[in-house]
Design an enzyme around this catalytic site. Structure first.
Site, PDB file in Angstrom:
ATOM      1  N   PRO A   1      77.349  52.013  70.489  1.00 35.03           N
ATOM      2  CA  PRO A   1      77.777  50.884  71.310  1.00 35.03           C
ATOM      3  C   PRO A   1      76.856  49.671  71.224  1.00 35.03           C
ATOM      4  CG  PRO A   1      76.848  52.622  72.680  1.00 35.03           C
ATOM      5  CD  PRO A   1      77.013  53.192  71.293  1.00 35.03           C
ATOM      6  N   ASN A   2      77.494  48.520  71.215  1.00 35.48           N
ATOM      7  CA  ASN A   2      76.842  47.204  71.204  1.00 35.48           C
ATOM      8  C   ASN A   2      76.253  46.819  69.853  1.00 35.48           C
ATOM      9  OD1 ASN A   2      77.249  46.523  74.046  1.00 35.48           O
ATOM     10  ND2 ASN A   2      75.827  48.185  74.464  1.00 35.48           N
TER      11      ASN A   2
ATOM     12  N   ARG B   1      73.051  39.817  69.513  1.00 35.04           N
ATOM     13  CA  ARG B   1      72.552  40.614  70.631  1.00 35.04           C
ATOM     14  C   ARG B   1      71.020  40.636  70.626  1.00 35.04           C
ATOM     15  NH1 ARG B   1      72.451  47.202  70.808  1.00 35.04           N
ATOM     16  NH2 ARG B   1      71.652  47.351  72.933  1.00 35.04           N
TER      17      ARG B   1
ATOM     18  N   TYR C   1      66.506  42.963  68.150  1.00 35.75           N
ATOM     19  CA  TYR C   1      67.312  43.628  67.119  1.00 35.75           C
ATOM     20  C   TYR C   1      67.463  42.823  65.835  1.00 35.75           C
ATOM     21  CZ  TYR C   1      68.407  46.654  71.057  1.00 35.75           C
ATOM     22  OH  TYR C   1      68.297  47.514  72.123  1.00 35.75           O
TER      23      TYR C   1
ATOM     24  N   ASN D   1      72.845  55.856  64.333  1.00 38.23           N
ATOM     25  CA  ASN D   1      72.219  55.085  65.401  1.00 38.23           C
ATOM     26  C   ASN D   1      73.166  55.179  66.584  1.00 38.23           C
ATOM     27  OD1 ASN D   1      71.092  53.324  67.202  1.00 38.23           O
ATOM     28  ND2 ASN D   1      70.703  51.696  65.709  1.00 38.23           N
TER      29      ASN D   1
ATOM     30  N   ALA E   1      72.691  53.374  72.897  1.00 36.91           N
ATOM     31  CA  ALA E   1      72.370  53.852  74.252  1.00 36.91           C
ATOM     32  C   ALA E   1      72.780  55.308  74.464  1.00 36.91           C
ATOM     33  CB  ALA E   1      73.024  52.951  75.292  1.00 36.91           C
TER      34      ALA E   1
ATOM     35  N   GLU F   1      68.262  60.141  62.148  1.00 37.82           N
ATOM     36  CA  GLU F   1      68.383  59.269  63.332  1.00 37.82           C
ATOM     37  C   GLU F   1      67.682  57.950  63.043  1.00 37.82           C
ATOM     38  OE1 GLU F   1      66.664  61.026  66.824  1.00 37.82           O
ATOM     39  OE2 GLU F   1      66.959  59.215  68.046  1.00 37.82           O
TER      40      GLU F   1
ATOM     41  N   HIS G   1      66.871  53.893  64.572  1.00 37.44           N
ATOM     42  CA  HIS G   1      66.910  52.832  65.582  1.00 37.44           C
ATOM     43  C   HIS G   1      66.258  51.595  64.994  1.00 37.44           C
ATOM     44  CE1 HIS G   1      68.170  55.686  68.604  1.00 37.44           C
ATOM     45  NE2 HIS G   1      67.255  56.501  68.123  1.00 37.44           N
TER      46      HIS G   1
ATOM     47  N   ARG H   1      59.292  50.954  74.036  1.00 38.70           N
ATOM     48  CA  ARG H   1      59.924  49.986  74.937  1.00 38.70           C
ATOM     49  C   ARG H   1      59.682  50.374  76.394  1.00 38.70           C
ATOM     50  NH1 ARG H   1      65.643  48.481  72.374  1.00 38.70           N
ATOM     51  NH2 ARG H   1      65.668  47.160  74.251  1.00 38.70           N
TER      52      ARG H   1
HETATM   53  C1  DQA Z   1      68.784  51.154  69.625  1.00 38.23           C
HETATM   54  C2  DQA Z   1      67.808  51.451  70.763  1.00 38.23           C
HETATM   55  C3  DQA Z   1      68.548  51.902  72.008  1.00 38.23           C
HETATM   56  O1  DQA Z   1      67.619  52.160  73.044  1.00 38.23           O
HETATM   57  C4  DQA Z   1      69.522  50.851  72.471  1.00 38.23           C
HETATM   58  O2  DQA Z   1      70.266  51.329  73.569  1.00 38.23           O
HETATM   59  C5  DQA Z   1      70.402  50.344  71.395  1.00 38.23           C
HETATM   60  C6  DQA Z   1      69.852  50.155  70.053  1.00 38.23           C
HETATM   61  C7  DQA Z   1      68.067  50.549  68.409  1.00 38.23           C
HETATM   62  O3  DQA Z   1      68.683  50.529  67.338  1.00 38.23           O
HETATM   63  O4  DQA Z   1      66.933  50.086  68.517  1.00 38.23           O
HETATM   64  O5  DQA Z   1      71.546  49.995  71.639  1.00 38.23           O
HETATM   65  O6  DQA Z   1      69.392  52.367  69.229  1.00 38.23           O
END
Ligand code: DQA
Length: 155
Positions: free
Chosen positions: A11-12, A19, A24, A75, A78, A99, A101, A108
């Site tokens: 998501p997002n 964003r 990011y 990825n 959240a 995995e 990110h 963070r």
């Molecule tokens: C994320 C890190 C997560 O904590 C966050 O909710 C994201 C992006 C990252 O790629 O850094 O949406 O997965």
């Protein structure tokens, strides 16, 4: 012959570039997808990149990857931090899972980001390297699944 690999973004992440670019970066999801396909091709991988804001759709993709034995770069955004459905889907995967990110969640300030339901099932975690983390993940998968690429780091 290129081996299929899925890059699945949660998501997002479709809003990459717009964003919180200070966290990011400015690369859009479309640009990220193009780069992943090109990086994969150089490694002998046929990369397909998908993004969804819908958890059920992500679960369907992970279940299909389990059935087809397809390696996954995930990825989960959240969902990483709280989705036991994602945990259960990752547990069923039959090929390596990496995995990824963009940021480093462990660095963070929000404590909720310090937990990952994906990590227990991941051959490797790559975090804090921005878009390049996806290239590193594809290299790791290429190494883990047998053809070109440098060494994979197991954990
Ligand atoms: C994320 C890190 C997560 O904590 C966050 O909710 C994201 C992006 C990252 O790629 O850094 O949406 O997965």
């Amino acid at each position: 012959m290129s081996r299929p690999v899925l890059v699945l973004n949660g998501p997002n992440l479709g809003r990459l570039g717009r964003r919180q670019p200070e966290i990011y970066g400015t690369t859009t999801h479309a640009e990220l997808a193009q780069r992943c396909v090109a990086w994969g091709a150089a490694l002998g991988l046929a990369v397909e990149v998908r993004q969804t804001n819908h958890e059920g759709e992500m679960l369907d993709w992970l279940n299909d990857a389990a059935d087809t034995g397809t390696p996954v770069v995930l990825n989960a955004a959240a969902w990483t931090h709280y989705s036991y459905a994602i945990y259960d889907a990752c547990a069923q995967l039959t090929a390596p899972l990496i995995e990824v990110h963009l940021s480093e969640p462990l660095q963070r300030p929000e404590v909720f980001r310090h937990t990952s339901v994906v990590t227990p099932h991941a051959a490797q975690v790559i975090a804090g390297h921005g878009v390049d983390g996806y290239r590193q993940a594809l290299e790791a998968l290429a190494a883990l699944t047998g053809e070109s690429g440098s060494s994979g780091t197991d954990r």
